[in-house]
Motif scaffolding. Structure first.
Motif, PDB file in Angstrom:
ATOM      1  N   MET B  94       0.700  -1.312  -0.079  1.00 15.59           N
ATOM      2  CA  MET B  94       0.127   0.198   0.106  1.00 15.59           C
ATOM      3  C   MET B  94       0.750   1.245   0.055  1.00 15.59           C
ATOM      4  O   MET B  94       2.138   1.051   0.341  1.00 15.59           O
ATOM      5  N   PRO B  95       0.295   2.420  -0.506  1.00 14.25           N
ATOM      6  CA  PRO B  95       1.329   3.811  -0.664  1.00 14.25           C
ATOM      7  C   PRO B  95       1.471   4.185   0.775  1.00 14.25           C
ATOM      8  O   PRO B  95       0.805   4.074   1.644  1.00 14.25           O
ATOM      9  N   PRO B  99      -4.536  10.162   1.036  1.00 17.49           N
ATOM     10  CA  PRO B  99      -5.326  11.498   1.141  1.00 17.49           C
ATOM     11  C   PRO B  99      -5.926  11.332   2.648  1.00 17.49           C
ATOM     12  O   PRO B  99      -6.407  10.557   3.263  1.00 17.49           O
ATOM     13  N   VAL B 136      -6.556   2.577   5.123  1.00 16.55           N
ATOM     14  CA  VAL B 136      -6.322   2.373   3.632  1.00 16.55           C
ATOM     15  C   VAL B 136      -6.721   1.078   3.334  1.00 16.55           C
ATOM     16  O   VAL B 136      -7.471   0.740   2.352  1.00 16.55           O
ATOM     17  N   LEU B 140      -9.639  -0.405   0.807  1.00 10.82           N
ATOM     18  CA  LEU B 140      -9.501  -1.278  -0.166  1.00 10.82           C
ATOM     19  C   LEU B 140     -10.580  -2.250  -0.205  1.00 10.82           C
ATOM     20  O   LEU B 140     -11.107  -2.768  -1.048  1.00 10.82           O
ATOM     21  N   LEU B 141     -10.652  -2.955   1.091  1.00 14.80           N
ATOM     22  CA  LEU B 141     -11.491  -4.165   1.124  1.00 14.80           C
ATOM     23  C   LEU B 141     -13.019  -3.665   1.005  1.00 14.80           C
ATOM     24  O   LEU B 141     -13.851  -4.482   0.362  1.00 14.80           O
TER      25      LEU B 141
END
Lengths: 622, 622
Positions: B94-95, B99, B136, B140-141
């Motif tokens: 993940m990044p 944001p 995050v 995503l999930l």
């Protein structure tokens, strides 16, 4: 160093690893395939990597790499590391956070501008998120080495980089956070054993090996070194129609270069001697935005017009090229570069032909010196002292020419070199003829007589630079040489866009149904699809096959989802695993499975259970 | 789940990999050993990792991991990945950039406060640098799963994390940028197959395996779950005297817990019934900063004083503990917790014993209700309605007590429970006696009768949590269960400080001369020191030995520097490679080399060339 074009290397991938392959069940990992493409997706890799469940967007130009993507990225990184190590590199890891003071001496914060992410920490100090690591590694070396005995040195990392792109787009092709391999080499000299050139050549070979092993169809092209600075540079481009960069290549010799760098071959004899085509005729051409509009008003095609650009000399070119001109050993003050109206002046070629470092002439100073900017003709060689005229071979010819009239709002027709410029044309101190313009498709190859350059499109995935002493001079990285003299360390730097390589591969290798991975960087080599996942017999057969394949180093994904076969087959094509094995009742009753290679059209064929292993290994190696 | 203490696992490391080992020449990599320690270095790992050339500081709490460190970090990461995969995990990445809107629902931006790095991008949007990835991955999930059939799921990453620590210190132990493995699991239920508990237990075992395989002496301790939230938690602590955390453990049962979590065993019978020791005597005690100073003025030891803390109830404890009190089925408004003056009230135990969620009473409201904050005695149970009194077993006893006088600036001596508090003492709705304080060394073990708890110091390197639905509730991660009911997904999260583990290992394993690496995570297994690197014979012998060892999977560093032997031997001890082989003229003339194990005192011994391979493998496995 010969520039070579990799002619569509075959995707040969022998599984030679003694490591056991992975076996993964689809139901136990996260592969969220979908029919929907992101709204803003325009490029195949963006659409397909999203639809096949490889990536998900977190923010503008920021992505999650899901398990399939991460497997592919790890395989690319492993190949990169293998070749970097073989080229004598040592891996390290530098931080993403950089104290802003590191840019004090190199001023790259200015060069990067808004592309540099900046942040203020709780103590009020400014930090950058590193876009590359020249400053950090130069600072590291300054504190860590003292003697020439510690060089040469090759250091590299595979690391996350940050650039606040103005327009993040195309999925992984232009991101704000991405994975890059960056390598740096350090030397006391350029030539010979341990020198920059030796390391540069080793990196060139390593890059060639890396992209070949990844199964990519790519071209190594000569490039300008750009804002990072330095004296030589090659780009590695994945060949694909959707590429954003144009390259030129010679189909015979393998020579390739980007538009900015590409040489134009011999364009035949040139002579300024030809009779005038008519009296010099001045025409009023006010308020026209460009050469096309001027041509229309004058009734002249741009190909018959002279375009003359004024440069200001700021010093000698720095060892490159011959002596300068303007009739003396002194450097000229101004350089005029004249090309055809439909051609573009290439500043690198102007620099090389003149032997001068230069900038586009500041308009105010140029006007004060006597140049009618926007209406300059080659005649000004006679009126402005200290001017060197460079003429592109294509226009060092007789015949009809139109050009500026050296006064505002006027152009002339029937410009004749001998009549208008006169005696200085034959004085090399005042005039030089040569290659001054950007190359175009159809131009003569600089490496093969009679052959024409072709254009192709590509995606840049690697770039290597001879940096020289740009950073070591700026940051004071100087050590004792073998004569106890303190000298600036000579550097090279070498980048690969790891996440970009994955996307470029998809751009290069896909069809209407989905991705087609080269075996070497496929997330799994084999996909076993169960027609009836609830059947213990089907699952048992799958596990036997997977076990054998895994022992041979093959990575296997088993699609055990409770979904209709049609959904699974569509997903299989989308995800693009090289080999698909389907386990169904009918074939299984005959002791067989269905075998299909992703990149082969048509239906699969039944293969006896005992032959599966051999067929898979053969398919992966082909 | 039984909490277990790993009793000093042996550093057993069988080289079972079929992968060829690395061979590296010191002169071709960067190992900048130095006699100087950083000015601010206080801990052994900070000093030694710097001096041995593993790390260099780039900024406050920001480090370069040089090639030796990176090799060790890669070995730790590989062990982590191996065990995560074995526990059913899929790796992703993940990044780092998040944001800021992602925190909207969980409000962790508030919880993290200034520890969260924030940055504004060129479009004026705020981003955080991720300190962990709960938001995050929940996001995503939410976009990737729709059905219970897609669960359970275990996802993990090895990634760079960012926290703007107020006081970065101790080198890699408290950094602002560091490497962490974070894993997340997702479930529809807690118990049974596929439930949270099953995954938690699998993670516990994986962590146990990881730290054992890394060669660490560690303890798994029960822990409070802290600001991340959730219902159960274990910490994994590397045992070492310099550790910043105190843990308590039972030497017999293996029970271990951190101070906040540790239960205190049975403290024997208690009774409020005892005759007064004298008349209640009020004393003027104004302007005293703490209980020690009050005791001095009163002539009473803190151990004979009652310390009463006022909490405000904010709701039921959430399923934990029994019903609440205050004489009715209603929740109490206030809770008094009384412990000995030299003990500390443990809020987790107050919560468990009361069955109430609570906060420290806001002073203004508490005064308005009738509590003389700073001078509260247990008597207020009789004066403030809606109050529940909790009494720690150690003070539910007769004898002499001093305590506050329930009016500002006064304390009392000869406090007697029966006389001062009276009838409510026997009413469980008003008063409860139990374990309310932090445990101390010497307290009875909660798991072994008659055994006393011991303290030890440790460095936290891993932490596992049962999160429950904290994040899925906040962010709306709910999917259909098998009865077509939409339910919040149940989560667990599991962290390992990868770079911290390297530093903790050095804290645990070093001597006055340098680091002593366990074989499993040593950057190299063997260091071959050349007495005369310029001798082709010496180098030839080194390369023969290195070649054989490498084929057996052993990583070899050859010290071929043009330095005095004394410098090289000092550096060898500093860098801490497990086995050192020295090649010199005398031994070589007899077909032998000098062989020395880093962790064995004294001089080396001569070993015949033919026996070297076997001796190395035996030493590494011991």
């Amino acid at each position: 160093m010969t520039t070579t074009m990799a002619k569509a290397p075959e995707h040969k991938h022998m599984i030679t690893s003694t490591k056991r392959g992975s076996v993964q069940r689809w139901s136990q990992t996260l592969i969220p395939t979908t029919r929907e493409a992101p709204n803003d997706a325009e490029t195949p890799s963006h659409v397909l990597l999203h639809r096949a469940g490889f990536i998900r967007q977190v923010g503008a130009g920021i992505y999650d790499y899901l398990p399939l993507a991460w497997r592919t990225l790890r395989k690319i990184s492993d190949i990169v590391r293998d070749e970097m190590d073989a080229a004598g590199g040592s891996e390290l890891l530098m931080p993403a956070l950089e104290p802003f003071e590191l840019f004090k001496d190199t001023k790259r914060d200015v060069d990067y501008g808004d592309n540099l992410f900046r942040l203020t920490d709780r103590r009020g100090r400014t930090n950058a998120l590193a876009p590359t690591h020249e400053e950090v590694i130069t600072e590291l070396l300054r504190g860590a080495i003292t003697s020439y005995k510690q060089l040469p040195l090759t250091l590299y990392q595979v690391q996350t980089k940050f650039r606040d792109e103005a327009r993040p787009r195309a999925g992984l092709l232009r991101c704000r956070e991405f994975i890059m391999k960056d390598a740096y080499t350090f030397h006391m000299h350029v030539e010979g054993v341990g020198g920059l050139n030796e390391a540069y050549d080793a990196m060139y070979r390593a890059y060639f090996n890396i992209f070949t092993r990844c199964g990519l169809n790519f071209t190594a092209v000569e490039a300008e070194s750009g804002p990072i600075g330095g004296s030589a540079s090659h780009e590695f481009m994945v060949n694909c129609a959707s590429g954003e960069d144009t390259i030129l290549r010679c189909p015979t010799s393998g020579y390739a270069a980007n538009v900015e760098k590409c040489e134009v071959g011999d364009r035949g004899a040139w002579t300024f001697d030809a009779q005038p085509t008519g009296e010099l005729l001045e025409m009023h051409t006010p308020n026209l935005p460009g050469i096309d509009e001027v041509g229309k008003v004058m009734g002249v095609k741009p190909a018959r017009m002279l375009k003359t650009i004024v440069f200001q000399v700021i010093g000698p070119a720095g060892g490159v090229g011959g002596g300068a001109g303007a009739g003396t050993d002194e450097l000229p003050k101004w350089i005029l570069a004249t090309v055809r109206g439909d051609h573009d002046v290439n500043p690198g070629k102007v620099k090389a032909l003149s032997g001068c470092a230069l900038v586009l002439a500041p308009e105010k100073e140029a006007r004060a010196a006597g140049f009618a900017i926007g209406y300059v003709s080659p005649r000004t060689i006679n009126t402005v002292p200290g001017t060197l005229l460079l003429v592109d071979s294509d226009v060092a010819q007789g015949g009809f020419w139109a050009t500026g009239s050296d006064r505002a709002d006027y152009h002339v027709k029937h410009f004749n070199w001998r009549r208008e410029v006169g005696a200085k044309l034959d004085q090399p101190g005042y005039v030089k003829v040569g290659d001054l313009r950007n190359a175009l498709a159809g131009d003569p190859s600089p490496r093969a007589p009679g052959v024409k350059l072709e254009t192709a499109r590509g995606i840049e995935v690697g770039h290597i630079f001879k940096l020289g002493t740009k950073y070591s001079d700026a940051m004071g990285l100087a050590i004792m040489d073998d004569k106890q003299q303190k000298r600036s360390v000579i550097m090279g730097c070498y980048g690969i866009g790891v996440s970009r390589t994955m996307a470029a591969c998809v751009e290069m290798s896909h069809d209407a149904d989905g991705i087609i991975w080269p075996a070497a960087i496929a997330p799994f080599h084999v996909l076993i699809t169960l027609m009836r996942p609830e059947s213990q017999e089907h699952m048992g057969a799958a596990q036997r096959i997977a076990g054998e394949l895994s022992a041979a180093g093959v990575d296997v994904l088993i699609d055990d989802r409770d979904e209709r076969p049609g959904v699974k087959f569509k997903d299989a094509d989308l995800v693009g695993i090289p080999v698909r094995i389907t386990i169904g009742d009918k074939a299984l009753a005959e002791g067989a499975v269905e075998f299909k290679v992703r990149n082969t059209p048509g239906k699969g064929e039944n293969v006896a259970m005992a032959d599966v292993n051999g067929r898979v290994l053969a398919a992966l190696a082909s």
